[in-house]
Design a protein around this motif. Sequence first.
Motif, PDB file in Angstrom:
ATOM      1  N   ASP A   6       0.817  -1.210   0.000  1.00 50.99           N
ATOM      2  CA  ASP A   6       0.000   0.000   0.000  1.00 50.99           C
ATOM      3  C   ASP A   6       0.852   1.262   0.000  1.00 50.99           C
ATOM      4  O   ASP A   6       0.324   2.360   0.102  1.00 50.99           O
ATOM      5  N   LYS A   7       2.159   1.120  -0.116  1.00 49.16           N
ATOM      6  CA  LYS A   7       3.054   2.265   0.011  1.00 49.16           C
ATOM      7  C   LYS A   7       3.869   2.473  -1.259  1.00 49.16           C
ATOM      8  O   LYS A   7       4.162   1.534  -1.981  1.00 49.16           O
ATOM      9  N   TYR A   8       4.209   3.729  -1.492  1.00 51.81           N
ATOM     10  CA  TYR A   8       5.274   4.069  -2.430  1.00 51.81           C
ATOM     11  C   TYR A   8       6.474   4.422  -1.565  1.00 51.81           C
ATOM     12  O   TYR A   8       6.340   4.690  -0.375  1.00 51.81           O
ATOM     13  N   TRP A   9       7.638   4.456  -2.168  1.00 57.63           N
ATOM     14  CA  TRP A   9       8.865   4.748  -1.434  1.00 57.63           C
ATOM     15  C   TRP A   9       9.624   5.846  -2.153  1.00 57.63           C
ATOM     16  O   TRP A   9       9.434   6.054  -3.354  1.00 57.63           O
ATOM     17  N   HIS A  10      10.513   6.516  -1.439  1.00 58.58           N
ATOM     18  CA  HIS A  10      11.418   7.467  -2.084  1.00 58.58           C
ATOM     19  C   HIS A  10      12.809   7.268  -1.510  1.00 58.58           C
ATOM     20  O   HIS A  10      12.987   6.897  -0.353  1.00 58.58           O
ATOM     21  N   LEU A 112       8.622  18.580   0.380  1.00 60.35           N
ATOM     22  CA  LEU A 112       7.673  17.474   0.393  1.00 60.35           C
ATOM     23  C   LEU A 112       8.362  16.156   0.749  1.00 60.35           C
ATOM     24  O   LEU A 112       7.826  15.343   1.473  1.00 60.35           O
ATOM     25  N   PHE A 113       9.572  15.943   0.236  1.00 62.28           N
ATOM     26  CA  PHE A 113      10.321  14.709   0.463  1.00 62.28           C
ATOM     27  C   PHE A 113      11.621  15.025   1.189  1.00 62.28           C
ATOM     28  O   PHE A 113      12.701  14.777   0.677  1.00 62.28           O
ATOM     29  N   SER A 114      11.544  15.572   2.384  1.00 61.32           N
ATOM     30  CA  SER A 114      12.765  16.074   3.018  1.00 61.32           C
ATOM     31  C   SER A 114      13.472  15.070   3.920  1.00 61.32           C
ATOM     32  O   SER A 114      14.614  15.279   4.277  1.00 61.32           O
ATOM     33  N   GLN A 115      12.847  13.996   4.316  1.00 60.01           N
ATOM     34  CA  GLN A 115      13.467  13.141   5.319  1.00 60.01           C
ATOM     35  C   GLN A 115      14.095  11.885   4.723  1.00 60.01           C
ATOM     36  O   GLN A 115      13.571  11.311   3.803  1.00 60.01           O
ATOM     37  N   SER A 120       9.098   5.505   3.324  1.00 54.42           N
ATOM     38  CA  SER A 120       7.836   5.100   2.701  1.00 54.42           C
ATOM     39  C   SER A 120       6.858   6.257   2.683  1.00 54.42           C
ATOM     40  O   SER A 120       6.981   7.215   3.445  1.00 54.42           O
ATOM     41  N   CYS A 121       5.883   6.139   1.795  1.00 50.24           N
ATOM     42  CA  CYS A 121       4.799   7.122   1.678  1.00 50.24           C
ATOM     43  C   CYS A 121       3.496   6.338   1.784  1.00 50.24           C
ATOM     44  O   CYS A 121       3.170   5.574   0.891  1.00 50.24           O
ATOM     45  N   SER A 122       2.776   6.536   2.849  1.00 51.56           N
ATOM     46  CA  SER A 122       1.483   5.872   3.028  1.00 51.56           C
ATOM     47  C   SER A 122       0.396   6.622   2.268  1.00 51.56           C
ATOM     48  O   SER A 122       0.530   7.819   2.004  1.00 51.56           O
ATOM     49  N   PRO A 123      -0.715   5.936   1.939  1.00 52.56           N
ATOM     50  CA  PRO A 123      -1.740   6.514   1.079  1.00 52.56           C
ATOM     51  C   PRO A 123      -2.375   7.820   1.557  1.00 52.56           C
ATOM     52  O   PRO A 123      -2.934   8.541   0.749  1.00 52.56           O
ATOM     53  N   ASP A 126       0.704  13.498   1.442  1.00 49.55           N
ATOM     54  CA  ASP A 126       0.881  14.294   0.223  1.00 49.55           C
ATOM     55  C   ASP A 126       1.932  13.667  -0.686  1.00 49.55           C
ATOM     56  O   ASP A 126       1.835  13.759  -1.913  1.00 49.55           O
ATOM     57  N   GLN A 127       2.955  13.018  -0.102  1.00 49.66           N
ATOM     58  CA  GLN A 127       3.995  12.353  -0.896  1.00 49.66           C
ATOM     59  C   GLN A 127       3.371  11.248  -1.747  1.00 49.66           C
ATOM     60  O   GLN A 127       3.663  11.122  -2.931  1.00 49.66           O
ATOM     61  N   TRP A 128       2.522  10.430  -1.149  1.00 48.74           N
ATOM     62  CA  TRP A 128       1.873   9.334  -1.859  1.00 48.74           C
ATOM     63  C   TRP A 128       1.015   9.887  -2.997  1.00 48.74           C
ATOM     64  O   TRP A 128       1.059   9.388  -4.121  1.00 48.74           O
ATOM     65  N   ARG A 129       0.229  10.940  -2.708  1.00 48.65           N
ATOM     66  CA  ARG A 129      -0.635  11.521  -3.731  1.00 48.65           C
ATOM     67  C   ARG A 129       0.195  12.090  -4.896  1.00 48.65           C
ATOM     68  O   ARG A 129      -0.193  11.970  -6.056  1.00 48.65           O
TER      69      ARG A 129
END
Length: 145
Positions: A6-10, A112-115, A120-123, A126-129
């Motif tokens: 259910d997650k995307y990652w960065h 938005l993606f600072s850490q 992971s980005c949960s649904p 804002d990162q996931w969207r």
Amino acid sequence: MNDYSDKYWHIQMHLPEGKDGTEIDPTEMLSLPQPVIGTGEWENRQCDYFKSLPIGTILMVRRGGQMIALCKITSEAYTDDELEKRFLHINYRNVAVLGYISDEDQPINKHLFSQGTLSSCSPWTDQWRYIDKLIRKLHDSNLDN
């Protein structure tokens, strides 16, 4: 095994030795005949996640607040001496580059993606969207071709 479906990652890979170490260009890793992502070898969750993410996981490769490419993991984790000499990372995964992120598709919020190196980005985030919107845009443009 955890379910990460259910997650995307960065991931950011430009500082394989840490904040004060050598900086590399992660686009070179993605431009290889077989594109790769990489990370160091640490005793922490980020390294464990990197090695255990299922094949097919979608992740955003970034350099700080700059989004570089959207990728899909296509192999298990491995080590490679030649890659390590060139890019300084220890662990690698093969990826398919789904698309590079244009200037117009960069996030408005540069934090938005600072850490973290790998997160992971949960649904509900804002990162996931943001990533989901890019996936839909890539999918729609591929249907047009």
